[in-house]
Design an enzyme around this catalytic site. Sequence first.
Site: not given
Ligand code: BV8
Length: 223
Positions: A49, A85-86, A101, A130
Amino acid sequence: MITGSGVSAESGVPTFREAQTGLWAQYDPLELATPEAFLSNPTLVWEWYAWRRELVCNVRPNSAHTALAEIERRKPGLTLITQNVDGLHQRAGSRNVVEFHGNVHRNRCHECRALVDASPGAPPPPCPGCGGPVRPDVVWFGEAIAPQALQAAELALACCQVLLSVGTSAQVYPAAAFAQRALQRDITVVEVNTETTPLTAHADYALKGSATMWLPRIAEVVR
Ligand code: BV8
């Protein structure tokens, strides 16, 4: 409005699924961004981070960020839900931002959740309140979204007529569910993405291309 790391891509911030660079290329962000990784190797996660924080501090918001801030000035009712988160949306002038997030520039106690001032350098001392371990104030995989962020996002969905999904792979939940729920409620969904995502086939308008290509144009027509 919901944004993902694709909006920051053109500022030079690697998207969440792009390979990390340098030392971090050997790690999978989906594994590092978890409480398990932090508890088993707090120094490694802290240093990841610190690297991301420094990278973000050395880039500038791009024209997509500034276009979104301009749209908010013209449409004060706009809510910007960001998965990023940026902090680049705020640096570009967006005010009504829901940090779904969290924010990599803040740190908090892993136990009592109190915000803690910590220098970005060496791993921080234990929580002064704590004694718990201090970590970035972001939501990791397997952690719940902060209640106030979830509530703000739900409120925005409840009263929106158009949802713009920009630069997100629409694969991380519960953020990805917002566009799906909007479609079920006859809210107009517009997607801006350089690639096809699970949302593309269902969106009312799928604008293929970069955020910096489309968002300034959208800002032009928003009155
Ligand atoms: C939770 C912070 C429950 C950290 C991040 C169904 C329902 C609920 C949960 C789940 C579910 N299925 C699975 C889950 C679990 C999980 C999940 O979703 N997993 C995924 C992998 C399937 N979700 C969780 O764990 C969430 N919590 O559900 O908790 C709970 C409830 C009660 C009690 C306890 C628990 C928490 C999820 C949050 C994770 N943290 N970030 C950090 O950043 O270090 S997520 C992380 O991914 C970033 O925030 C990022 O933004 C995010 C999503 O990814 P994208 O932003 O979409 O980025 P990505 O690279 O994937 O895609 C980029 C896109 O941009 C692409 O499409 C590309 O084509 C496009 N692109 C590129 N360049 C351009 C462009 N578009 C336009 N212009 C450009 N120039």
